[in-house]
Design a protein around this motif. Structure first.
Motif, PDB file in Angstrom:
ATOM      1  N   UNK A  44       0.794  -1.212   0.097  1.00 54.35           N
ATOM      2  CA  UNK A  44       0.078   0.137   0.068  1.00 54.35           C
ATOM      3  C   UNK A  44       0.871   1.177  -0.238  1.00 54.35           C
ATOM      4  N   UNK A  45       2.061   1.145  -0.384  1.00 58.47           N
ATOM      5  CA  UNK A  45       3.064   2.269  -0.166  1.00 58.47           C
ATOM      6  C   UNK A  45       3.651   2.455   1.109  1.00 58.47           C
ATOM      7  N   UNK A  46       3.390   1.502   2.089  1.00 57.15           N
ATOM      8  CA  UNK A  46       3.871   1.613   3.485  1.00 57.15           C
ATOM      9  C   UNK A  46       4.994   0.749   3.735  1.00 57.15           C
ATOM     10  N   UNK A  47       4.861  -0.371   2.797  1.00 56.07           N
ATOM     11  CA  UNK A  47       6.020  -1.419   3.013  1.00 56.07           C
ATOM     12  C   UNK A  47       5.964  -1.889   4.420  1.00 56.07           C
ATOM     13  N   UNK A  48       5.065  -2.219   5.025  1.00 56.76           N
ATOM     14  CA  UNK A  48       5.081  -2.702   6.443  1.00 56.76           C
ATOM     15  C   UNK A  48       5.126  -4.294   6.448  1.00 56.76           C
ATOM     16  N   UNK A  49       6.133  -4.646   6.893  1.00 53.95           N
ATOM     17  CA  UNK A  49       6.553  -6.195   6.994  1.00 53.95           C
ATOM     18  C   UNK A  49       5.901  -6.767   8.450  1.00 53.95           C
ATOM     19  N   UNK A  70       3.757  -6.242  13.491  1.00 54.89           N
ATOM     20  CA  UNK A  70       4.496  -5.694  12.618  1.00 54.89           C
ATOM     21  C   UNK A  70       5.725  -5.615  12.920  1.00 54.89           C
ATOM     22  N   UNK A  71       6.860  -5.937  11.980  1.00 56.49           N
ATOM     23  CA  UNK A  71       8.090  -6.261  12.391  1.00 56.49           C
ATOM     24  C   UNK A  71       8.931  -5.180  12.147  1.00 56.49           C
ATOM     25  N   UNK A 106      -2.723   1.382   6.770  1.00 56.86           N
ATOM     26  CA  UNK A 106      -2.298   0.167   6.311  1.00 56.86           C
ATOM     27  C   UNK A 106      -3.475  -0.729   6.105  1.00 56.86           C
ATOM     28  N   UNK A 107      -3.221  -1.609   5.282  1.00 53.98           N
ATOM     29  CA  UNK A 107      -4.126  -2.672   4.696  1.00 53.98           C
ATOM     30  C   UNK A 107      -3.577  -4.107   4.673  1.00 53.98           C
ATOM     31  N   UNK A 108      -3.908  -4.905   5.490  1.00 48.24           N
ATOM     32  CA  UNK A 108      -3.433  -6.233   5.717  1.00 48.24           C
ATOM     33  C   UNK A 108      -4.020  -7.293   4.677  1.00 48.24           C
ATOM     34  N   UNK A 137      -2.184  -0.887  15.014  1.00 50.64           N
ATOM     35  CA  UNK A 137      -0.957  -1.697  15.220  1.00 50.64           C
ATOM     36  C   UNK A 137       0.278  -0.936  15.647  1.00 50.64           C
ATOM     37  N   UNK A 138       1.418  -1.537  15.969  1.00 52.28           N
ATOM     38  CA  UNK A 138       2.603  -0.758  16.449  1.00 52.28           C
ATOM     39  C   UNK A 138       3.795  -1.744  16.143  1.00 52.28           C
ATOM     40  N   UNK A 139       4.711  -1.095  15.609  1.00 56.04           N
ATOM     41  CA  UNK A 139       5.909  -1.972  15.392  1.00 56.04           C
ATOM     42  C   UNK A 139       6.391  -2.616  16.397  1.00 56.04           C
TER      43      UNK A 139
END
Length: 428
Positions: free
Chosen positions: A67-72, A95-96, A111-113, A160-162
């Motif tokens: 989604x452009x956020x690249x959240x792993x 979230x890593x 963010x979209x999972x 969510x939090x890293x």
């Protein structure tokens, strides 16, 4: 009182890769959304909750948002528990890492999972009993057929939090008494194999502490196709094969669509190589899905096609592919140099298969080593009794999840199940 069951009568692990791999995003406008991107900067990192070493982990897999956020994130399955009148799946999202975010930072609420079904609020998560050819869907509220008895993923992902694990839950129908394990299907990652089904009033024990916040292992991609043109805009793509995961009851192919140039994207991609040639007629619910690749064993002696299941939820006359819906990437794949990772599920490979040929219509075949699936039934250490706590789903104030220190998390009370409908579909 157990929920009413509408059953179909027809026969029916964690890693990442060396290149950036976005995942699911950009849902249709009619899909429940997580709101516009926040204009505020992420808040200062706060203290992280202490990990719970007693949290059992039956399986895990890593995936990155597109989604452009690249959240792993790391998805984990913790338990499949029987409750009075039903069953619950306990799972989690951790979230890593994400660009410019530190441990404790809030993940942007846009963010979209990719875990909600297109045009629906329901969690796109299934319990699969492949030996009985049955797929169990989440319990749905009557008459609101798209609202499940669950922690809504579209809402949970707003908080969510890293480096913080959020425990989630989905309620399912009662399972047969003789059923001891099920496979868990989450649409963005390979299936989780042989997750134990625990009796009422018991939870599994962790056989060792698991750090769900640890960095993902890096694995090189296995094979990449030549470039090809697709669609009216003749947009240039590649496909990339990551892994073939084989369990005793299924096979999962993890692969990726790579946009080399800009164009129309894949919103209408109901033809090869992305979708199967007969997708529009065979899988009417999700014809634009990752049904295209086939697996060939022993130089074509055995050919496996994507699994198809009935869809009593929408229509008794419309089937769906047990694979990833491609329409969620329509916007991002219109741009050049974007990657979307998808999963296609198949029947089990013949015993002893070590290599398969992955075939996409019109492209050269790619030979891939088979990776055995992790057996979830040996990742926990027995059972322990527990005094269940209960939670009540309130539409005005839904439950968004729990911290790991709250394990075992509450379950829905049996009285609440009366207003929900159960659906059991069949694998074709």
């Amino acid at each position: 009182m157990a929920p009413t069951v509408a059953a179909a009568l027809l026969v029916v692990v964690g890693c990442t890769y060396s290149e950036r791999e976005p995942g699911l995003l950009d849902r249709d406008a009619t899909q429940p959304t997580v709101g516009p991107p926040s204009s505020k900067s992420p808040p200062t990192a706060t203290a992280l909750p202490v990990a719970n070493p007693e949290l059992p982990v039956a399986g895990e897999a890593v995936w990155t948002s597109a989604d452009g956020l690249d959240v792993q994130v790391r998805f984990a399955v913790h338990a499949v528990r029987r409750i009075d009148g039903g069953t619950v799946l306990d799972w989690s999202v951790t979230p890593i890492r994400a660009p410019n975010l530190r441990p404790g930072d809030a993940v942007p609420d846009s963010v979209d999972l990719g875990l909600s079904r297109r045009w629906e609020s329901s969690a796109n998560v299934f319990l699969v009993d492949a030996r009985r050819r049955t797929v169990y869907r989440p319990l749905l509220r009557v008459p609101d057929s798209d609202y499940c008895l669950c922690t809504p993923t579209w809402l949970s992902q707003r908080s969510l939090r890293i480096g913080v694990t959020t425990l989630l839950q989905v309620a399912f129908p009662e399972l047969p008494d003789a059923l001891r394990t099920v496979d868990v299907d989450i649409p963005t990652v390979p299936q989780f194999w042989r997750v134990p089904v625990t009796p009422v009033g018991q939870v599994p024990l962790a056989n060792r502490p698991t750090d769900l916040t640890r960095p993902a292992e890096v694995h090189p991609r296995v094979a990449t196709s030549d470039m090809f043109r697709y669609g009216a805009s003749e947009q240039v793509f590649r496909v990339r094969v990551h892994r073939v995961i084989a369990g005793g009851t299924f096979t999962s192919l993890e692969w990726a669509i790579v946009s080399v140039t800009g164009g129309d994207g894949v919103e209408a991609a109901s033809t090869p190589p992305f979708a199967s040639e007969d997708a529009a007629t065979v899988t009417g619910y999700n014809p634009v899905a990752a049904s295209g690749p086939v697996l060939r064993v022993n130089v074509g002696a055995t050919i496996l096609h994507a699994r198809v299941m009935t869809n009593r939820l929408t229509s008794s006359k419309v089937d769906e592919c047990l694979c990833t819906d491609l329409r969620v990437w329509a916007a991002v794949l219109r741009q050049p140099d974007k990657v979307a990772t998808v999963v296609t599920n198949y029947p089990a490979l013949p015993k002893g298969t070590q290599r398969v040929e992955v075939g996409f219509d019109g492209l050269d075949p790619m030979e891939v080593l088979v990776t055995p699936a992790s057996d979830a039934s040996i990742r926990t250490a027995g059972l322990v009794p527990t005094n269940p706590r209960f939670w009540q789903l309130q539409r005005s104030d839904p439950q968004t999840g729990w911290q790991t220190g709250e394990w075992p998390i509450p379950v829905p009370h049996s009285a609440q199940l009366e207003g929900y409908t159960a659906t059991a579909d069949m694998i074709r």
